[in-house]
Design an enzyme around this catalytic site. Structure first.
Site, mmCIF file in Angstrom:
data_model
loop_
_atom_site.group_PDB
_atom_site.id
_atom_site.type_symbol
_atom_site.label_atom_id
_atom_site.label_comp_id
_atom_site.label_asym_id
_atom_site.label_seq_id
_atom_site.Cartn_x
_atom_site.Cartn_y
_atom_site.Cartn_z
ATOM 1 N N GLY A 155 27.846 87.338 100.997
ATOM 2 C CA GLY A 155 29.192 87.865 100.853
ATOM 3 C C GLY A 155 29.419 89.151 101.614
ATOM 4 O O GLY A 155 28.750 89.414 102.616
ATOM 5 N N GLU A 160 29.959 76.256 101.681
ATOM 6 C CA GLU A 160 29.637 77.386 100.823
ATOM 7 C C GLU A 160 29.264 78.593 101.665
ATOM 8 O O GLU A 160 28.382 78.520 102.522
ATOM 9 C CB GLU A 160 28.467 77.040 99.904
ATOM 10 C CG GLU A 160 28.842 76.135 98.765
ATOM 11 C CD GLU A 160 27.627 75.860 97.911
ATOM 12 O OE1 GLU A 160 27.397 76.632 96.966
ATOM 13 O OE2 GLU A 160 26.905 74.899 98.220
ATOM 14 N N LEU A 161 29.869 79.709 101.376
ATOM 15 C CA LEU A 161 29.688 80.927 102.160
ATOM 16 C C LEU A 161 28.211 81.336 102.205
ATOM 17 O O LEU A 161 27.562 81.489 101.170
ATOM 18 C CB LEU A 161 30.523 82.051 101.522
ATOM 19 C CG LEU A 161 30.656 83.334 102.349
ATOM 20 C CD1 LEU A 161 31.405 83.071 103.648
ATOM 21 C CD2 LEU A 161 31.363 84.397 101.528
ATOM 22 N N ASP A 162 27.679 81.505 103.401
ATOM 23 C CA ASP A 162 26.317 82.014 103.615
ATOM 24 C C ASP A 162 25.230 81.106 103.028
ATOM 25 O O ASP A 162 24.121 81.558 102.758
ATOM 26 C CB ASP A 162 26.157 83.439 103.030
ATOM 27 C CG ASP A 162 27.175 84.404 103.609
ATOM 28 O OD1 ASP A 162 27.576 84.219 104.761
ATOM 29 O OD2 ASP A 162 27.580 85.343 102.893
ATOM 30 N N GLN A 163 25.560 79.833 102.865
ATOM 31 C CA GLN A 163 24.579 78.906 102.287
ATOM 32 C C GLN A 163 24.082 77.869 103.288
ATOM 33 O O GLN A 163 23.282 77.009 102.943
ATOM 34 C CB GLN A 163 25.201 78.161 101.089
ATOM 35 C CG GLN A 163 25.647 79.060 99.961
ATOM 36 C CD GLN A 163 24.489 79.810 99.335
ATOM 37 O OE1 GLN A 163 23.452 79.234 99.064
ATOM 38 N NE2 GLN A 163 24.664 81.100 99.128
#
Lengths: 292, 292, 292, 292
Positions: free
Chosen positions: B209, B234-237
């Site tokens: 994040g 999914e953010l940063d996944q």
């Protein structure tokens, strides 16, 4: 002949101090030592500009120092109180007494005992505590008393009481958790705040909790790590002392991560123990200042 | 004179393939090439023993190869289908067409353009897209068209439509987010799955994040990192391609972390771009296999 | 449960081969294995474009392989001869027999024995040879025969004769010099070419010869290193297997360099031993190809 | 908002001092500053126990300091002379004037100019000097005067005379050789002793002289490095400021070593420039003390 390390010599004092930042702190503290005949060998200071807090470590020779060791705290107290300081005085001639807690993995204990044996740490290890008997032979080989205290969910409080009694009986200064696989109670953590060093087998704050290598394997990271930190109430959230990392690839199985991680764990924990045994670590809230 | 890198030469083919593991895969695939006159220059394979999946990258010379480039996919398809493979064929003589998305920070773009300029990447950069005009001069200096498409919460969908049209008009193969500070929609991510490389300014999965350097500063870590990964919903996944870390100390302010992190970000992103431009990355579920 | 490492399993064969580069080598070699029922688990190859030489390591499962272990060399010889290859066949079910030579420093031996004890290496250690009795207790603790053979300038030839007889009597495959502080004769080196692994306590080729830490200290380097290499006639000039480095500063005394270097030495040597025990190293003139 | 770096602020002074070690040095120096109203922000000291020499760097705020900048040297001189010190006073409000010398490679110059452009260095770059015209466009883009002074074996002395005149005319404090491929004369080196920073593309003392990457490739090292050092009469023998290393493998061609090494060179040189621009480097004979 190699130059002698200051820490090998008896007869030095270490002041660790933190206080609200203000003008003239270095000057006043160094003058305190100079006026009493002390010769500063090493001085390291830091100001946290966000918190407005000052941190210092001074190592000086007690040769020709006019205040005896046993009176030094008394002598220094008025200045410390004026500064509103948190502080500690240590003497390199007095080794810290350190207890090591282990479970079944031997690599961290092996590393500490080997380094201890060749004189890398300025500590004494009066006892090893374990919830399993497995590492008894290793302790025996080094001639260190090994106390097996099995832990279950029922007897946890009794165990901690027994452990605390042991630590007090052996006049222990601080504790190293060398892959000790039990969670300590808030009461124990509170009592030993800033005096229990743990090794966590991940690059914190990634992969807190159980099975960090499995978590790392499943996430597909390209680097793994290990973290040494002081224990606090919250699992794996304590102030970080030291970390290190190593590259891995898709070829590394979970077993390979565990194997590579072992080397990180024992080196990172050993560094943290050396730093603390040389009185190089100060707490700054949830963080550390490490004067290396 | 330095030996010529295989990738500098035109006239090589690269097969990237993954399929369920079974006996004789290396033999059958290398025989396919050998029987058609290809000379294998580089072969790297991997079996994921947990998933039972086989991954391979083969680079071979097309000199004396009996199948023309444009017919090779057709020729190879029956074998690939028999193996139940996911696969791609690339030709080193055809450079990937790569779009770079940026916002205001220049360091990653600067790094990519400098390396591109000295010939480190086998790519073409037909356009740069930004939600801010700031980096226009840098693009102009390199003679690359720069498209400013401001983004707000209201126009996000319209922007992505416009962006997609641009990418298609320029026949773009894949996209690099060089510190592009906008979240992409699930539809966009789905359409470009496995073809959008991002740089995140932390050692994932730590500090996902916003403001990872501030998070790292407040946690008091002793090492910071950067991570290049494919974008997913999914953010940063997304699957991690490359990571690197650097030591920091209590002396490092937040500004220092940002400064040190910048160097990590640009190097890690540049490595990921080089790896992808040389067709060295395969997806393995939420992970990557990187044949470096 | 962690996935089992291929090397932990009995029943795999490893081919290490190098020959002049030509078309179709990967295909022919993999076909040789496939046609006899072998399933390739791992294949790594490399072409040295300067020397025009091809290197390959193939690991395959002997389950369902139609040729018995003891006939495999004979079966493979015609192909090898046609290719003009230097080659070796190894079986993961047969552990290498490794002798360790030491003098007075314990850290490298300690490291090897600890890793050996927890099963990291696929080797047997039938004996330890030393020119000093100091490390006898460590060998005893692990139950490994320890032979003290004092060396002087007068008896060097007699010692090597005695040593060679010991190695042959114990059917030793290769030798590890774990900080063995004696120079070996050209005759011994010649006899054991490519089978004696040394650890040198510097980043070769910097600081060859004696007292490398003192040399490093006096030069004022900011990084020190360690190097594991095969022994050749020229001191510290043999093919390098593995190196590593660590940062130092002006604060590090010579004693600190020695302490930090110890950690490098034992890790670098342990990595080299693991690589060789898994048959991952090929010689390429004065260099090595390491398939890790 | 990130905390402001002390170096970003005008109005700090830096004392760099070394002298024979004796009692009370820290106390006397800090008292000198305290008595004149200075507030010490950063103090770092070191004693070389072999040479018996003391080194210190003190950074203090000039706010409320009772001595004007232009009188400070005069005020401090008596104490410095009493201590037999080598010393320098710097003011963070006054940026160093730095000349950059280049030849044909652009990567180091590019790196320095980019960092300079985003304000990482507290320096001014009044001119760039080159023996080739190639990098003129880069200098033009940054608006820095670029002087082409071709060098041959015949005109070396005349060139150095011309160069010296240029440096003096531009009031240059120190010089950075950013892959400047010419050897400087002893007279020039003597005149600029401790003020010329070079980058050598190897891990010194390995691979001195020409073509270090080729030397490294032929030796078969597993790690390459770069070294930033002060220039002295002897080629590549000057006091080392900073070094770094990166792993390579048998897969890396000479061209790959050059590519990987480029990244080391520019980062190592940039760190050295930052350290010197912040007045963090003292000479200790043939070595450096770097207060980072």
């Amino acid at each position: 002949m190699p130059p002698q390390s200051p820490h090998a010599a008896a007869g030095n004092a270490v002041l660790l101090l933190s206080c609200p930042d203000r003008r003239g702190l270095v000057s006043r503290l160094s003058l305190f030592i100079f006026e009493r005949g002390g010769n500063i060998i090493d001085l390291d200071e830091h100001v946290d500009p966000v918190e407005g807090r000052f941190f210092i470590r001074i190592l000086w020779s007690l040769e020709e120092f006019s205040i005896p060791e046993e009176e030094l705290e008394e002598e220094f107290r008025p200045l410390a109180e004026e500064l509103g300081a948190a502080w500690a005085l240590r003497f390199t001639g007095r080794k810290s007494r350190v207890a090591v807690f282990v479970s079944r993995y031997d690599h961290c204990l092996q590393e500490l005992l080997w380094r201890h044996g060749i004189g890398e740490f300025q500590i004494e290890i009066p006892l090893i505590v374990s919830n399993h008997p497995d590492l008894q032979p290793l302790a025996d080989h080094c001639g260190i008393p090994f106390h097996v205290i099995p832990v279950s969910s029922e007897n946890r409080m009794a165990v901690e009481k027994q452990t605390t009694a042991l630590l007090e009986a052996h006049d222990v200064d601080w504790v190293v958790l060398a892959r000790y696989m039990q969670v300590l109670s808030p009461a124990f953590v509170e009592r030993w705040r800033g005096r229990v060093i743990n090794i966590h087998h991940s690059f914190l704050p990634a992969f807190v909790g159980g099975n960090p290598y499995r978590q790392a394997y499943e996430r597909g990271v390209k680097i793994i790590g290990a973290t040494s930190h002081f224990i606090t109430e919250e699992l794996d959230q304590g102030p970080i002392i030291e970390q290190d990392t190593v590259r891995v690839t898709h070829r590394d199985s979970l077993a390979d991560l565990i194997r590579r991680g072992r080397d990180l764990e024992r080196l990172v924990l050993a560094r943290a123990v050396r730093l603390h045994s040389e009185h190089r670590i100060l707490l700054n809230g949830t963080k550390t200042v490490v004067f290396d």
